[in-house]
Design a protein around this motif. Structure first.
Motif, PDB file in Angstrom:
ATOM      1  N   VAL A  67      -0.306  74.284  61.877  1.00 15.68           N
ATOM      2  CA  VAL A  67      -0.772  73.939  60.117  1.00 15.68           C
ATOM      3  C   VAL A  67      -2.263  73.789  60.454  1.00 15.68           C
ATOM      4  CG1 VAL A  67       1.385  72.575  58.934  1.00 15.68           C
ATOM      5  CG2 VAL A  67       0.026  71.437  60.292  1.00 15.68           C
ATOM      6  N   THR A  68      -2.399  73.844  61.457  1.00 16.08           N
ATOM      7  CA  THR A  68      -4.098  73.564  61.962  1.00 16.08           C
ATOM      8  C   THR A  68      -5.337  74.858  60.609  1.00 16.08           C
ATOM      9  OG1 THR A  68      -4.179  72.830  63.737  1.00 16.08           O
ATOM     10  CG2 THR A  68      -6.261  73.803  63.227  1.00 16.08           C
ATOM     11  N   GLY A  69      -5.773  74.109  59.706  1.00 14.45           N
ATOM     12  CA  GLY A  69      -6.640  75.437  58.781  1.00 14.45           C
ATOM     13  C   GLY A  69      -5.114  76.194  58.191  1.00 14.45           C
ATOM     14  N   TYR A  70      -4.203  75.249  57.433  1.00 14.37           N
ATOM     15  CA  TYR A  70      -3.108  75.525  56.897  1.00 14.37           C
ATOM     16  C   TYR A  70      -3.614  75.865  55.516  1.00 14.37           C
ATOM     17  CZ  TYR A  70       1.154  75.164  54.518  1.00 14.37           C
ATOM     18  OH  TYR A  70       2.643  75.809  53.705  1.00 14.37           O
ATOM     19  N   ALA A  71      -4.809  74.541  54.582  1.00 15.33           N
ATOM     20  CA  ALA A  71      -5.289  74.505  53.474  1.00 15.33           C
ATOM     21  C   ALA A  71      -5.935  75.816  53.181  1.00 15.33           C
ATOM     22  CB  ALA A  71      -6.082  73.414  52.931  1.00 15.33           C
ATOM     23  N   ALA A  72      -7.160  75.793  54.439  1.00 20.51           N
ATOM     24  CA  ALA A  72      -8.317  77.150  53.984  1.00 20.51           C
ATOM     25  C   ALA A  72      -7.012  78.537  53.841  1.00 20.51           C
ATOM     26  CB  ALA A  72      -8.992  77.110  55.534  1.00 20.51           C
TER      27      ALA A  72
ATOM     28  N   GLY B  23       0.348  61.846  43.072  1.00 20.51           N
ATOM     29  CA  GLY B  23      -0.874  61.278  43.831  1.00 20.51           C
ATOM     30  C   GLY B  23      -1.938  61.105  44.995  1.00 20.51           C
ATOM     31  N   VAL B  24      -2.506  62.670  44.803  1.00 21.22           N
ATOM     32  CA  VAL B  24      -2.832  62.442  46.223  1.00 21.22           C
ATOM     33  C   VAL B  24      -4.457  61.809  46.647  1.00 21.22           C
ATOM     34  CG1 VAL B  24      -4.174  64.653  44.771  1.00 21.22           C
ATOM     35  CG2 VAL B  24      -4.016  64.595  46.967  1.00 21.22           C
ATOM     36  N   ARG B  25      -5.059  61.406  45.304  1.00 20.03           N
ATOM     37  CA  ARG B  25      -6.407  60.336  45.189  1.00 20.03           C
ATOM     38  C   ARG B  25      -5.783  59.271  45.677  1.00 20.03           C
ATOM     39  NH1 ARG B  25      -7.573  56.250  43.240  1.00 20.03           N
ATOM     40  NH2 ARG B  25      -5.199  55.889  41.597  1.00 20.03           N
ATOM     41  N   ALA B  26      -4.508  58.447  45.143  1.00 25.08           N
ATOM     42  CA  ALA B  26      -4.177  57.925  45.946  1.00 25.08           C
ATOM     43  C   ALA B  26      -4.323  57.383  47.415  1.00 25.08           C
ATOM     44  CB  ALA B  26      -3.259  57.252  45.156  1.00 25.08           C
ATOM     45  N   GLN B  27      -3.256  59.240  47.441  1.00 23.68           N
ATOM     46  CA  GLN B  27      -2.756  58.792  48.833  1.00 23.68           C
ATOM     47  C   GLN B  27      -4.449  58.755  49.915  1.00 23.68           C
ATOM     48  OE1 GLN B  27      -0.211  61.829  50.819  1.00 23.68           O
ATOM     49  NE2 GLN B  27       0.434  62.287  48.428  1.00 23.68           N
ATOM     50  N   LEU B  28      -4.827  59.659  49.639  1.00 20.13           N
ATOM     51  CA  LEU B  28      -6.432  60.028  50.509  1.00 20.13           C
ATOM     52  C   LEU B  28      -7.007  59.004  50.696  1.00 20.13           C
ATOM     53  CD1 LEU B  28      -7.862  63.332  49.091  1.00 20.13           C
ATOM     54  CD2 LEU B  28      -6.912  62.626  51.710  1.00 20.13           C
ATOM     55  N   HIS B  29      -7.111  57.282  48.878  1.00 22.16           N
ATOM     56  CA  HIS B  29      -7.871  56.432  49.579  1.00 22.16           C
ATOM     57  C   HIS B  29      -6.920  55.392  50.350  1.00 22.16           C
ATOM     58  CE1 HIS B  29      -9.899  53.066  48.251  1.00 22.16           C
ATOM     59  NE2 HIS B  29      -8.222  52.485  47.684  1.00 22.16           N
TER      60      HIS B  29
ATOM     61  N   PHE C   5      -9.856  61.045  56.905  1.00 24.58           N
ATOM     62  CA  PHE C   5      -9.688  60.857  55.878  1.00 24.58           C
ATOM     63  C   PHE C   5     -10.823  61.315  54.960  1.00 24.58           C
ATOM     64  CE2 PHE C   5      -5.288  60.446  57.876  1.00 24.58           C
ATOM     65  CZ  PHE C   5      -4.783  61.823  57.497  1.00 24.58           C
ATOM     66  N   SER C   6     -11.827  59.991  55.693  1.00 22.44           N
ATOM     67  CA  SER C   6     -12.372  59.777  54.678  1.00 22.44           C
ATOM     68  C   SER C   6     -13.790  60.559  54.345  1.00 22.44           C
ATOM     69  CB  SER C   6     -13.209  58.220  55.291  1.00 22.44           C
ATOM     70  OG  SER C   6     -14.014  57.862  54.534  1.00 22.44           O
ATOM     71  N   LEU C   7     -14.347  60.425  53.643  1.00 24.10           N
ATOM     72  CA  LEU C   7     -15.446  61.021  52.968  1.00 24.10           C
ATOM     73  C   LEU C   7     -16.723  60.618  53.352  1.00 24.10           C
ATOM     74  CD1 LEU C   7     -15.060  62.241  48.865  1.00 24.10           C
ATOM     75  CD2 LEU C   7     -15.250  63.937  50.628  1.00 24.10           C
ATOM     76  N   CYS C   8     -16.616  59.235  53.713  1.00 30.61           N
ATOM     77  CA  CYS C   8     -17.635  58.876  54.179  1.00 30.61           C
ATOM     78  C   CYS C   8     -18.346  59.536  55.803  1.00 30.61           C
ATOM     79  CB  CYS C   8     -17.256  57.142  54.731  1.00 30.61           C
ATOM     80  SG  CYS C   8     -17.785  56.893  52.661  1.00 30.61           S
ATOM     81  N   THR C   9     -17.324  60.102  56.179  1.00 37.34           N
ATOM     82  CA  THR C   9     -17.769  60.417  57.816  1.00 37.34           C
ATOM     83  C   THR C   9     -17.166  61.725  57.903  1.00 37.34           C
ATOM     84  OG1 THR C   9     -15.425  60.040  58.353  1.00 37.34           O
ATOM     85  CG2 THR C   9     -16.762  58.128  58.878  1.00 37.34           C
ATOM     86  N   ALA C  10     -16.513  62.526  56.804  1.00 38.79           N
ATOM     87  CA  ALA C  10     -16.288  64.161  56.980  1.00 38.79           C
ATOM     88  C   ALA C  10     -17.784  64.918  56.418  1.00 38.79           C
ATOM     89  CB  ALA C  10     -15.423  64.362  56.072  1.00 38.79           C
ATOM     90  N   GLU C  11     -17.935  65.937  57.115  1.00 38.23           N
ATOM     91  CA  GLU C  11     -18.939  66.969  57.003  1.00 38.23           C
ATOM     92  C   GLU C  11     -18.040  68.319  56.027  1.00 38.23           C
ATOM     93  OE1 GLU C  11     -22.143  67.337  57.119  1.00 38.23           O
ATOM     94  OE2 GLU C  11     -21.664  65.079  58.515  1.00 38.23           O
TER      95      GLU C  11
ATOM     96  N   SER D 262     -15.660  73.594  47.734  1.00 43.22           N
ATOM     97  CA  SER D 262     -16.053  72.605  48.133  1.00 43.22           C
ATOM     98  C   SER D 262     -16.622  71.782  49.291  1.00 43.22           C
ATOM     99  CB  SER D 262     -16.208  71.164  46.795  1.00 43.22           C
ATOM    100  OG  SER D 262     -14.893  70.770  46.821  1.00 43.22           O
ATOM    101  N   GLY D 263     -15.644  72.733  50.329  1.00 42.34           N
ATOM    102  CA  GLY D 263     -15.736  71.806  51.589  1.00 42.34           C
ATOM    103  C   GLY D 263     -15.504  71.046  51.700  1.00 42.34           C
ATOM    104  N   ILE D 264     -14.919  69.725  50.814  1.00 41.04           N
ATOM    105  CA  ILE D 264     -14.370  68.270  50.853  1.00 41.04           C
ATOM    106  C   ILE D 264     -12.761  68.125  49.938  1.00 41.04           C
ATOM    107  CG2 ILE D 264     -17.204  67.290  51.131  1.00 41.04           C
ATOM    108  CD1 ILE D 264     -16.612  66.513  47.782  1.00 41.04           C
ATOM    109  N   GLY D 265     -12.294  69.251  49.648  1.00 42.48           N
ATOM    110  CA  GLY D 265     -11.532  69.619  48.674  1.00 42.48           C
ATOM    111  C   GLY D 265     -10.390  67.913  49.854  1.00 42.48           C
ATOM    112  N   PRO D 266      -9.627  67.592  48.374  1.00 45.55           N
ATOM    113  CA  PRO D 266      -8.041  66.099  48.851  1.00 45.55           C
ATOM    114  C   PRO D 266      -7.148  67.698  49.811  1.00 45.55           C
ATOM    115  CG  PRO D 266      -8.333  67.341  46.511  1.00 45.55           C
ATOM    116  CD  PRO D 266      -9.551  67.545  46.677  1.00 45.55           C
ATOM    117  N   CYS D 267      -6.829  68.346  49.264  1.00 43.01           N
ATOM    118  CA  CYS D 267      -5.739  69.487  50.442  1.00 43.01           C
ATOM    119  C   CYS D 267      -6.382  69.612  51.469  1.00 43.01           C
ATOM    120  CB  CYS D 267      -5.516  70.702  49.449  1.00 43.01           C
ATOM    121  SG  CYS D 267      -4.557  70.629  47.927  1.00 43.01           S
TER     122      CYS D 267
END
Length: 581
Positions: free
Chosen positions: A303-308, A348-354, A367-373, A550-555
Motif C-alpha cells: 500500500v506504499t503509494g496507494y493513493a498516488a 469522517g476523513v477530516r476528523a480522522q486526520l485531526h 499525519f500532520s500538515l505542520c510537518t508534511a512536505e 495538491s500534494g497535501i490531500g487527505p487520502c
C-alpha cells in the motif's frame, strides 16, 4: 419510471405509498428466506469472504506487530457511526415537518446524493428514485451494526425506501432489485460469519486449506457483491443518459471489461472508501477492505503509494486512446465518488486526520500538515503497469515511481487537473485556461506554510469558475454556480487544508457542509444538460484535483501516514501466503 412528489432538501416529508410498502415487504421476505440464505452460504463470494476473515483474524491476533499498531491508530480516531443525529436535527431546522420525516428524508437523500455525485450525466428525478432502492441495502448494512448511523432500525430504512423504490421500473430495475436482495444476503452471511462464537478456530489452517489468501481479482469479485456495486451500476448505466454504454438493455457495461483502464477507474469508487475507512474497518472487524487485505497478504509495501496510484488511475482513463466509449463517464464516477466521500460525515476523513495529527505518540507527525512536505514528485512520477487490478496475483503493487529527474512537477499536475475539470468536448482555449488556473493553485500549495494553506481556497474556486466559463451563457445559473464555487473553497478550508471554519449560523460544521454541498449539487440538475453536466464535471473535478494533486490531500496523508507508522513493525509481520493460481 413513475412520477414522484418528493423534492430532496425542500419537501416537508416523503409521501406514503401502499404499493411501495407491499413491494419492500416482499423484498425483505425474499432476502431473509431460507432459499436465499442457503444459496449465499454456498456461493463463491462467501468462500472468498471467509478467507478474508481468516486473514483479518491473523492480522488481529495477539502479538502481531502490524495488527497491534493498526489497533492503536484506530483507537486514536473518532468511532464511526452515529452521524445521523446531527443531520436529522438540521433537516428539522431547515424544512422537515417533524423528526420522523426528517429521518426518512435524510436516509433517502443520503443515497440520492451518492448518485448525483457519481453519475453527473444522469437526470435528477431518476437519480433520486433509484437511490431509494439502496436504502434497502442500508437496512441490512447499517441498522444494528457496530457502526450504525443512528437513523433507526430496519423498519425505518424500509419505510424511507418505499415511495421511491416502487417508482423505478424496467428490466434493469427488476434485475437490480434481485441483485440487491442477493447483496443483502451476502452482508447477512458475512455478519453471521464474523459473529459466530466458534468461527474459524484455526484461521491459519483454514487459510492453508483454502490455498492461501484470495488474489486481487477474487477479492474484487466478492467486493462487488458486498458493496452492492453490481445492482448499483446496472441501474446507473441502464438509465437513459448512460444507455449508450449499455450492452443488453439491462445495464450491463461490458465495455468496461474490454479496457483495463476503465475497469480500474470504476473500481476506484470503492478504493477511496478503502483508504478513508482503513482504520475504522479494522476497528469494526470488517473483512472487506482492499488496503487491509493488501497489508496482510503483501506487507506494507503493498500500500506504499496507494493513493498516488488511485490518482493516476483517474488520469490514465482520461487519456486512454483505445477508442471505446465510456472513459469520460467512468472517470466522472471515480472523481464523484472521491468528492462524495470527502464531504460525507459518515466517513469522517477530516476528523480522522485531526485526531491522528494531534494524538500523543511518535506517529502524529506522519499525519500532520505542520510537518508534511507536498508530495508533488511522488504523485507525478507514479506510473501504472497494465492490468485490471492495482495489485498482481501475489499482492505486489502494479505501480511504481519512475526515476525521471524532472523537477517541474507542477506543470504536469496542472495539465492533469485541467483534463479533470472539463469534458472531452471543451475547447483548447478553455483547457489551457484551466491548466493556468490549476498551476496557480498548485504552485501556491508548494510554497505556502501550513498556516497559510487555508488562504489558498480562492485559487481552487477560480479553477472551478474557469472550467465552467463556456457553460455560462445565461444568468439563470448564477445561484447554483455561486454556491458550488463557494463550496469548493469551503471544502478546501474545512476538510483539506484547515481545522474547519464554523458555519453561520453555528452548528455541526461537517453536517452543514455536507447538506449544503448535496443540496447545491442537486439543484444543478434543474439546469439543462448542456449547462448542468459541465458545471458538475467542473465541481467534482476541482474537488478531486484539490484532494489528489495538491500534494497535501487527505487520502495521501492518511494512507502514507499509516505506512510510515507501520513500517518499523513490518519486518516482524509474516504476510498471509497469497494464492497464485
Amino acid at each position: 419510471m413513475a412520477a414522484t412528489d418528493y423534492r430532496p432538501y425542500e419537501s416537508l416529508g416523503i409521501p406514503s405509498s401502499p404499493d411501495g410498502d407491499r413491494l419492500c415487504a416482499e423484498f425483505m421476505d425474499a432476502l431473509l428466506s431460507d432459499e436465499v440464505t442457503k444459496s449465499i452460504q454456498e456461493s463463491g463470494p462467501m468462500a472468498i469472504l471467509a478467507a478474508t476473515d481468516a486473514i483479518r483474524q491473523i492480522l488481529a491476533s495477539p502479538g502481531n506487530p502490524v495488527g497491534d499498531r493498526l489497533a492503536a491508530l484506530a483507537a486514536a480516531i473518532p468511532a464511526k457511526g452515529g452521524e445521523a443525529g446531527p443531520i436529522i436535527a438540521e433537516y428539522v431546522a431547515r424544512h422537515a415537518k417533524d423528526e420522523t420525516q426528517a429521518t426518512l428524508m435524510a436516509l433517502r437523500d443520503y443515497w440520492g446524493s451518492i448518485n448525483t455525485f457519481w453519475l453527473p450525466r444522469g437526470t435528477g428525478d431518476f437519480l433520486d428514485l433509484f437511490g431509494a432502492v439502496f436504502i434497502l441495502a442500508s437496512a441490512i448494512d447499517y441498522a444494528g451494526a457496530s457502526d450504525d448511523s443512528g437513523a433507526g432500525g430496519r423498519e425505518v430504512h424500509v419505510k424511507a425506501a418505499t415511495e421511491g423504490t416502487v417508482a423505478v421500473a424496467g428490466r434493469a430495475a427488476d434485475l437490480a432489485l434481485q441483485e440487491t436482495a442477493l447483496t443483502c444476503g451476502v452482508m447477512l452471511a458475512k455478519d453471521a460469519l464474523r459473529q459466530a462464537p466458534d468461527r474459524l478456530p484455526d484461521p491459519r489452517r483454514y487459510l492453508a486449506d483454502a490455498g492461501g489468501a484470495p488474489t486481487p481479482h477474487e477479492y474484487m469479485w466478492a467486493r462487488w457483491w458486498d458493496a452492492a456495486m453490481l445492482p448499483y451500476f446496472r441501474l446507473g448505466f441502464g438509465s437513459p443518459p448512460y444507455r449508450m454504454l449499455d450492452d443488453d438493455g439491462a445495464g450491463t457495461f461490458d465495455v468496461s471489461f474490454r479496457c483495463h483502464r476503465m475497469r480500474r477507474a470504476i473500481d476506484n469508487s470503492y478504493r477511496y472508501n478503502e483508504i478513508i475507512g482503513i482504520l475504522t474497518d479494522y476497528a469494526h472487524a470488517e473483512t472487506c477492505n482492499e488496503a487491509l487485505l493488501a497489508i496482510a497478504a503483501g506487507g506494507v509495501r503493498a500500500v506504499t503509494g496507494y493513493a498516488a496510484a488511485c490518482a493516476r488511475v483517474v488520469d490514465d482513463v482520461l487519456t486512454c486512446d483505445c477508442g471505446r466509449d465510456g472513459h469520460e463517464e467512468v472517470a466522472e464516477t471515480a472523481m464523484g465518488g472521491l468528492a462524495w466521500y470527502l464531504v460525507t460525515p459518515r466517513y469522517g476523513v477530516r476528523a480522522q486526520l485531526h485526531a491522528l495529527s494531534t494524538t500523543t505518540g511518535d506517529s502524529s507527525q506522519a499525519f500532520s500538515l505542520c510537518t508534511a512536505e507536498p508530495q508533488f514528485g511522488s504523485i507525478a512520477r507514479t506510473r501504472l503497469a497494465d492490468g485490471e487490478a492495482l495489485h498482481g496475483p501475489g499482492w505486489e503493487p502494479l505501480w511504481h515511481e519512475d526515476d525521471t529527474p524532472e523537477t517541474h512537477w507542477v506543470d504536469q499536475l496542472a495539465a492533469r487537473a485541467a483534463r479533470r475539470v472539463v469534458t472531452a468536448d471543451a475547447g483548447t482555449a478553455t483547457t489551457r485556461a484551466c491548466a493556468t488556473a490549476a498551476h496557480k493553485a498548485l504552485s501556491a500549495c508548494a510554497t505556502a506554510t501550513p498556516d497559510g494553506l487555508p488562504q489558498l481556497a480562492p485559487l481552487w474556486r477560480e479553477l472551478f469558475l474557469t472550467a465552467i466559463a463556456q457553460a455560462l451563457d445565461t444568468t439563470t445559473v448564477d445561484d447554483v454556480v455561486t454556491r458550488l464555487a463557494d463550496l469548493t473553497a469551503r471544502v478546501w478550508e474545512h476538510v483539506i487544508a484547515g481545522p474547519g471554519i464554523a458555519p453561520d449560523p453555528p452548528g455541526d460544521a461537517d453536517t452543514i457542509l455536507s447538506i449544503d454541498t448535496y443540496h447545491a449539487v442537486w439543484d444543478s440538475y434543474s439546469l439543462p444538460p448542456r449547462q448542468g453536466i459541465p458545471i458538475r464535471r467542473a465541481f467534482i473535478g476541482t474537488l478531486a484535483s484539490s484532494v489528489e494533486l495538491s500534494g497535501i490531500g487527505p487520502c495521501g496523508r492518511l494512507i502514507d501516514g499509516i505506512v510510515t507508522a507501520l513500517t518499523p513493525h513490518d519486518q516482524d509481520h509474516i504476510p498471509s501466503q497469497p494464492r497464485l493460481s
